[in-house]
Design a protein around this motif. Structure first.
Motif, PDB file in Angstrom:
ATOM      1  N   GLY A   1     -59.481 -40.038 -62.296  1.00 20.41           N
ATOM      2  CA  GLY A   1     -60.312 -38.877 -62.618  1.00 20.41           C
ATOM      3  C   GLY A   1     -60.733 -38.075 -61.406  1.00 20.41           C
ATOM      4  O   GLY A   1     -59.916 -37.718 -60.554  1.00 20.41           O
ATOM      5  N   THR A   2     -62.024 -37.815 -61.297  1.00 13.22           N
ATOM      6  CA  THR A   2     -62.556 -36.955 -60.232  1.00 13.22           C
ATOM      7  C   THR A   2     -62.519 -37.606 -58.866  1.00 13.22           C
ATOM      8  O   THR A   2     -62.721 -36.934 -57.857  1.00 13.22           O
TER       9      THR A   2
ATOM     10  N   GLU B   1     -57.483 -36.716 -55.832  1.00 11.23           N
ATOM     11  CA  GLU B   1     -56.765 -35.447 -55.952  1.00 11.23           C
ATOM     12  C   GLU B   1     -55.282 -35.673 -56.246  1.00 11.23           C
ATOM     13  O   GLU B   1     -54.486 -34.742 -56.198  1.00 11.23           O
TER      14      GLU B   1
ATOM     15  N   LEU C   1     -56.171 -33.247 -67.201  1.00 12.66           N
ATOM     16  CA  LEU C   1     -56.643 -33.224 -65.809  1.00 12.66           C
ATOM     17  C   LEU C   1     -55.700 -32.450 -64.894  1.00 12.66           C
ATOM     18  O   LEU C   1     -55.872 -32.472 -63.682  1.00 12.66           O
TER      19      LEU C   1
ATOM     20  N   LYS D   1     -55.310 -29.220 -60.400  1.00 10.97           N
ATOM     21  CA  LYS D   1     -56.282 -30.279 -60.631  1.00 10.97           C
ATOM     22  C   LYS D   1     -57.514 -30.022 -59.779  1.00 10.97           C
ATOM     23  O   LYS D   1     -57.418 -29.746 -58.591  1.00 10.97           O
ATOM     24  N   SER D   2     -58.688 -30.099 -60.408  1.00 10.36           N
ATOM     25  CA  SER D   2     -59.926 -29.883 -59.651  1.00 10.36           C
ATOM     26  C   SER D   2     -61.039 -30.693 -60.271  1.00 10.36           C
ATOM     27  O   SER D   2     -61.029 -31.001 -61.465  1.00 10.36           O
ATOM     28  N   SER D   3     -62.024 -31.021 -59.482  1.00  8.03           N
ATOM     29  CA  SER D   3     -63.142 -31.829 -59.961  1.00  8.03           C
ATOM     30  C   SER D   3     -63.939 -31.090 -61.026  1.00  8.03           C
ATOM     31  O   SER D   3     -64.479 -31.689 -61.943  1.00  8.03           O
ATOM     32  N   SER D   4     -64.007 -29.752 -60.920  1.00  3.00           N
ATOM     33  CA  SER D   4     -64.766 -28.985 -61.902  1.00  3.00           C
ATOM     34  C   SER D   4     -64.115 -29.079 -63.272  1.00  3.00           C
ATOM     35  O   SER D   4     -64.789 -29.207 -64.296  1.00  3.00           O
ATOM     36  N   THR D   5     -62.768 -29.035 -63.302  1.00  3.97           N
ATOM     37  CA  THR D   5     -62.063 -29.162 -64.577  1.00  3.97           C
ATOM     38  C   THR D   5     -62.315 -30.526 -65.185  1.00  3.97           C
ATOM     39  O   THR D   5     -62.593 -30.665 -66.368  1.00  3.97           O
ATOM     40  N   VAL D   6     -62.248 -31.574 -64.350  1.00  9.46           N
ATOM     41  CA  VAL D   6     -62.407 -32.925 -64.841  1.00  9.46           C
ATOM     42  C   VAL D   6     -63.811 -33.150 -65.373  1.00  9.46           C
ATOM     43  O   VAL D   6     -64.005 -33.695 -66.450  1.00  9.46           O
ATOM     44  N   SER D   7     -64.824 -32.711 -64.618  1.00  9.17           N
ATOM     45  CA  SER D   7     -66.193 -32.943 -65.046  1.00  9.17           C
ATOM     46  C   SER D   7     -66.505 -32.196 -66.334  1.00  9.17           C
ATOM     47  O   SER D   7     -67.227 -32.693 -67.189  1.00  9.17           O
TER      48      SER D   7
END
Length: 549
Positions: free
Chosen positions: A106-107, A110, A523, A535-541
């Motif tokens: 996940g987050t 990368e 993701l 892929k980015s943390s904002s998308t995952v969260s």
């Protein structure tokens, strides 16, 4: 209670809409933008934590972590992004386990994943910067199997080469109906794009000749899909640029094969006559099995440079012909047959040719085996490799141009924007009615459109990259001209540097593209080299928030 339930339902829908917008608007990182990606400098090495995470996986195959520069190269020769690891899977389970592992990180990671066949992509589409590249030819759990009978087909691994399918199916008197010009490509690679060649006007592209797929999604799920089973994924993956899943097995439709090929070439002075004859043949009941066309700019002594295996119909008149540096259009045709059909086939060819308006003295013919004809580009490849001219940058540009614009396109591009042949220029029409519009492949919105391919090679010179930059500038002029046309062209094997351009490319299909991405690769792990989603943390969260609601 009814109002509260309705509120929760609307809230869930709203969250999904927000997620779609985030996927649509995620900016690209600098190291993936087009203005930096032509550098030959390999990117920074992977982190220790990344490699440690991958080393913990128990697989039938193995990971490679050192000397990975080969996985940062492709046929295009312009993009070079170093992965963290290369997976050599022995089974589909290895592919599934690896993707599932990356998904579950996940987050905290990368990592992304790209499938690689023979590395014939043009714009780094099979590369994964600091991610995992899966070497698809390594999978050994699937074997090629030919199914004869009423609806013949062949089951093949996603990493198998088309040339090997040809050899195996011919043993059964069968062969695939639609090909690419070059057969040393993997099944998964061409089916993720389209697979267009001179048979497409009759049988559609390769993606329209598939009965079933096995796919590993961006969540690591192994899914069997067809038109009637998991049809949304089936049509999404076909021509889907690797965005929804990695093809690990395909069932390809087959038809009766032939032993011999009558191979014909002829020339035209006028584009209008050339295109009219192509379209006449496309809609003729008794036509050829293959049809392509070429543009020849600023060449002299052309007939003397044709393959030695071709013989002129009229040697005397052929010897007197000179191109004089004018633009010429070459029509290339092929008719498949078996030896016992020779006389009938020859009569049919003579009748078809009598209805065409080519330059009479430029009719050249040859007879070869089916394998020799279909594998013709490989012969040229070997010759170029001997001269050291194969492994050079190939800034190719492939377009689908609507019929309503093709004459204007030819007038403005050939001889003006393109003043010389940097390589082959292909041009031939296809019939939209022969194509399945359910697949992800994007085409112009007209019944007939032309494939136009500028297959340039940037041969090194004393001036360094000057030739490459000239070709790229020339390509951009062609694209700028296409943008000015009233009816839009579409890129085949598309490449864009902004998501706005991708949205424009997909047009009305963009909503379907984002929905499928959310469903099968939420993701944005797969095919990062296409630069459609990142892929980015904002998308995952945000995804996690949606699941929570």
């Amino acid at each position: 209670m009814g109002s509260l339930s309705k509120f929760k339902s609307n809230k869930h829908v709203l969250c999904r809409i927000i997620l779609v917008l985030l996927l649509s608007c995620t900016p690209y990182s600098t190291n993936l933008s087009s203005r930096h990606s032509s550098s030959n400098i390999l990117q920074s090495p992977p982190s220790v934590s990344t490699t440690f995470s991958l080393r913990s996986l128990v697989l039938d195959g193995y990971f490679e972590f050192d000397d990975l520069s080969y996985a940062a190269k492709d046929f295009g020769g312009r993009y070079h992004f170093l992965p963290s690891a290369v997976l050599h899977p022995k089974s589909v389970a290895d592919v599934s386990a690896t993707i599932k592992h990356v998904f579950e990180l996940g987050t905290f990671s990368e990592l992304t994943v790209a499938a690689r066949g023979r590395g014939h992509s043009l714009q780094g589409q099979a590369q994964a910067h600091k991610g995992v590249v899966i070497q698809m030819e390594s999978i050994k759990s699937h074997k090629m199997r030919v199914h004869s009978g009423k609806n013949p087909s062949v089951d093949v691994p996603g990493g198998e080469l088309w040339i090997n399918i040809l050899y195996e199916t011919l043993k059964h008197g069968l062969a695939p109906k639609s090909w690419t010009d070059y057969l040393h490509l993997t099944i998964g690679g061409t089916l993720s794009n389209g697979g267009i060649s001179g048979q497409a006007f009759l049988h559609g592209p390769q993606i329209d000749n598939v009965q079933e797929l096995e796919v590993v999604t961006g969540k690591g799920d192994i899914v069997t899909c067809s038109e009637k089973q998991n049809g949304d994924l089936f049509y999404g993956v076909l021509g889907g640029l690797g965005q929804y899943g990695i093809i690990t097995r395909a069932r390809i439709s087959l038809g009766p094969s032939a032993e011999r090929v009558k191979w014909i070439k002829m020339l035209y002075h006028e584009f209008s006559t050339f295109s009219m004859d192509q379209e006449r043949l496309m809609f003729s009941k008794e036509t050829f099995d293959y049809m392509e066309g070429f543009v020849i700019i600023n060449r002299t002594g052309l007939l003397n440079n044709w393959r030695s295996s071709f013989g002129p119909k009229d040697p005397v008149r052929a010897s007197q012909f000179s191109s004089d540096g004018k633009i010429l259009y070459c029509l290339e045709l092929a008719k498949y047959f078996n030896p016992n059909e020779y006389d009938i086939v020859e009569q049919g060819i003579e009748k078809s040719l009598s209805e065409l308006n080519f330059i009479p003295s430029t009719l050249f013919q040859s007879e070869v085996s089916l394998v020799e004809f279909l594998d013709r580009v490989h012969i040229s490849e070997m010759k170029l490799k001997e001269k050291g001219l194969w492994d050079v940058p190939h800034p190719w540009l492939n377009l689908l141009v609507p019929k309503s614009q093709i004459s204007h396109f030819a007038e403005q591009v050939f001889g003006n924007i393109i003043a010389d042949n940097n390589g082959a220029i292909l041009i031939y029409p296809v019939n939209q009615s022969k194509w399945n519009n359910k697949t992800s492949l994007v085409t112009p919105d007209e019944n007939v459109f032309y494939l136009v391919a500028f297959l340039s090679s940037a041969i090194p010179s004393a001036s360094g990259n000057e030739r490459l930059e000239q070709i790229l500038a020339q390509n951009q002029k062609v694209l700028d001209f296409c943008s000015s046309m009233t009816t839009g062209c579409k890129q085949y094997l598309p490449h864009y540097s902004t998501q706005e351009d991708w949205q424009s490319h997909f047009g009305p299909k963009w909503e379907i593209v984002t929905r499928r991405k959310l469903e099968y690769d939420p993701l944005a792990i797969l095919a990062p080299g296409q630069r459609i989603f990142q892929k980015s943390s904002s998308t995952v969260s945000t995804k996690a928030q949606v699941q929570a609601t």
